[in-house]
Design a protein around this motif. Structure first.
Motif, short mmCIF file in Angstrom:
data_model
loop_
_atom_site.label_atom_id
_atom_site.label_comp_id
_atom_site.label_asym_id
_atom_site.label_seq_id
_atom_site.Cartn_x
_atom_site.Cartn_y
_atom_site.Cartn_z
N LEU A 180 -22.11 70.27 -50.33
CA LEU A 180 -21.64 68.91 -50.60
C LEU A 180 -20.25 68.69 -50.01
N ILE A 181 -19.39 69.69 -50.10
CA ILE A 181 -18.04 69.59 -49.50
C ILE A 181 -18.16 69.47 -47.99
N ALA A 182 -19.06 70.25 -47.38
CA ALA A 182 -19.25 70.19 -45.93
C ALA A 182 -19.76 68.81 -45.50
N ILE A 183 -20.73 68.26 -46.25
CA ILE A 183 -21.23 66.91 -45.96
C ILE A 183 -20.09 65.89 -46.05
N PHE A 184 -19.27 66.04 -47.08
CA PHE A 184 -18.13 65.14 -47.28
C PHE A 184 -17.17 65.19 -46.09
N LEU A 185 -16.80 66.40 -45.67
CA LEU A 185 -15.82 66.55 -44.59
C LEU A 185 -16.38 66.07 -43.25
N VAL A 186 -17.66 66.32 -43.00
CA VAL A 186 -18.28 65.82 -41.77
C VAL A 186 -18.29 64.30 -41.77
N SER A 187 -18.68 63.72 -42.89
CA SER A 187 -18.84 62.26 -42.99
C SER A 187 -17.53 61.51 -42.86
N ILE A 188 -16.43 62.13 -43.25
CA ILE A 188 -15.12 61.50 -43.10
C ILE A 188 -14.85 61.14 -41.64
N ASN A 189 -15.43 61.90 -40.71
CA ASN A 189 -15.17 61.72 -39.28
C ASN A 189 -15.99 60.61 -38.63
N MET A 247 -28.80 62.48 -38.64
CA MET A 247 -29.02 63.89 -38.92
C MET A 247 -28.54 64.26 -40.33
N ILE A 248 -27.39 63.73 -40.71
CA ILE A 248 -26.88 63.97 -42.08
C ILE A 248 -27.82 63.32 -43.10
N ASN A 249 -28.30 62.13 -42.79
CA ASN A 249 -29.23 61.43 -43.67
C ASN A 249 -30.48 62.28 -43.91
N ALA A 250 -31.05 62.83 -42.84
CA ALA A 250 -32.24 63.67 -42.95
C ALA A 250 -31.93 64.99 -43.66
N PHE A 251 -30.75 65.53 -43.40
CA PHE A 251 -30.32 66.78 -44.06
C PHE A 251 -30.26 66.59 -45.57
N ILE A 252 -29.76 65.42 -46.00
CA ILE A 252 -29.69 65.11 -47.44
C ILE A 252 -31.09 65.01 -48.03
N LYS A 253 -32.00 64.36 -47.31
CA LYS A 253 -33.39 64.25 -47.77
C LYS A 253 -34.01 65.63 -47.94
N GLU A 254 -33.69 66.53 -47.00
CA GLU A 254 -34.26 67.88 -47.04
C GLU A 254 -33.67 68.74 -48.15
N LYS A 255 -32.35 68.70 -48.30
CA LYS A 255 -31.66 69.59 -49.25
C LYS A 255 -31.65 69.06 -50.68
N PHE A 256 -31.68 67.72 -50.83
CA PHE A 256 -31.56 67.13 -52.17
C PHE A 256 -32.65 66.07 -52.38
N PRO A 257 -33.93 66.45 -52.29
CA PRO A 257 -35.02 65.46 -52.37
C PRO A 257 -35.10 64.71 -53.69
N THR A 258 -34.61 65.30 -54.78
CA THR A 258 -34.66 64.62 -56.08
C THR A 258 -33.33 63.96 -56.46
#
Length: 393
Positions: free
Chosen positions: A13-22, A119-130
């Motif tokens: 989640l921290i990695a997603i946050f830091l990537v998305s800031i950019n 890619m981040i959107n799909a990664f979220i679907k894959e890692k956190f489906p619920t």
């Protein structure tokens, strides 16, 4: 869930946050010092608005590359390389500050952002489906946080760096370095391949699906509003007689409100999941907020800005959720998100450019405000059509 799993999830989640800031500073940092850059480079409002339109158009044009990138390199290395490109393109503005250099760096940053976003959107679907809604909320919050930082501090940096606008723009490249380190240390390069092997259900082609097209059109209208505001809100406030720093504070206020809403609204959506009802309510709020922009006193623009910030904080994350809601597997999540972001961002590249052209001709922002109202009306039509199509499925 054991402690190791909890730690792993938190790090992701921290990695997603830091990537998305950019995903916004290379675009939104231009708005607060738009008039300064225009005067320094002696270019028109139409030309300077290209610095927003070009990366946004690229976000749409190159978004379909997310699927082949993810298949070829996986999430880990694709996003790492693209973050490096954002960092280099943004930092290069410190050393190359001509108009052509700004156009080139805008193009490169837009290319990278285009592929990372779906890619981040799909990664979220894959890692956190619920848990899609709250994680999308975090993703949206991070994007808003990056926009808030850049819109709020670029003007301050400009003043602190003694009028060096190139340094004020280029300093945001540091964020990409931090995100790269976090992403490299956190994401397993084997995750994507395992997910692909596990998925056996054939993916529907979104380009041949009417509902996907309707979601795309909605997404295009709401992103058009966002990028038009981040590009021209400071100029609108300056037209009201505000100083550059005060006008920049108006944009900062909008992004702060949006930032808070990016957490609050997706959490509420998780409890009350009717996306269509939320969209109609937010669009109605936006039309009310638009009225305040036509009142020629300073307090009114502050009120309108707060309302717009709240509205945008819901419109964007719901736009990200819609293709994921319809996706039946991870491949579909990637392809539908790529399609929606591709067409939506290409649409949204046009409106800030149109506003710049009209402003050059008229010398005021009255038509700009009418364009904001029109975008809300068009959004409401697309939402109505979306509702009809969902009921017919």
């Amino acid at each position: 869930m054991n402690q190791k799993n909890i730690r792993s999830i938190l790090l992701i989640l921290i990695a997603i946050f830091l990537v998305s800031i950019n995903l916004r500073p290379s675009v939104t940092s231009v708005g607060p010092i738009l008039s300064t850059i225009s005067e320094a480079l002696n270019v028109s409002s139409t030309q300077i608005s290209l610095l927003t339109s070009i990366p946004v158009f690229c976000m749409g044009l190159f978004a379909p590359l997310a699927v082949p990138f993810q298949k070829k390199f996986g999430y880990k290395w694709s996003i790492t390389l693209l973050l490096a490109l954002i960092g280099v393109a943004t930092s290069a503005r410190i050393f190359f500050s001509s108009y052509s250099a700004l156009v080139i760096t805008s193009f490169l940053a837009g290319f990278a952002i285009a592929i990372i976003s779906p890619m981040i959107n799909a990664f979220i679907k894959e890692k956190f489906p619920t848990k899609i809604a709250p994680v999308i909320g975090l993703y949206s919050f991070a994007i808003g946080f990056g926009a808030t930082l850049s819109s709020g501090f670029t003007g301050i940096f400009y003043e602190s760096f003694e009028g060096n606008w190139a340094l004020a723009l280029g300093v945001w490249g540091v964020l990409a370095v931090v995100a790269m380190i976090s992403w490299l240390l956190t994401v397993d390069s084997g995750q994507a391949k395992l997910a692909q092997e596990a998925s056996t259900e054939p993916a529907r082609n979104p380009w041949k699906n009417g509902l996907a097209w309707t979601i795309l059109i909605y997404f295009g209208f709401q992103t058009s509003l966002f990028f038009s505001l981040t590009t021209w809100l400071v100029s609108i406030a300056e037209e009201q007689g505000m100083s550059l720093l005060t006008a920049g504070s108006v944009l900062t206020l909008m992004t702060i409100v949006q930032l808070v809403g990016n957490i609050v609204i997706p959490s509420m959506i998780n409890k009350f999941p009717n996306r269509i009802a939320w969209l109609f309510g937010l669009v109605f709020m936006g039309l009310i907020g638009s009225v305040f922009f036509f009142i020629d006193v300073n307090w009114a623009i502050w009120v309108g800005t707060v309302i717009y910030g709240a509205v945008l904080s819901g419109l964007f994350p719901i736009g990200l959720m819609l293709p994921l809601d319809e996706a039946k597997n991870n491949q579909e999540a990637n392809e539908w998100s790529s399609m929606v972001l591709s067409g939506g961002f290409m649409m949204s590249a046009v409106i800030p450019l149109v506003i710049g052209y009209v402003f050059d001709i008229t010398g005021n922002h009255f038509i700009t405000k009418l364009i904001f109202v029109t975008l809300f009306i068009l959004m409401s039509i697309s939402i109505f059509v979306m509702q009809k199509m969902k009921k017919s499925l």
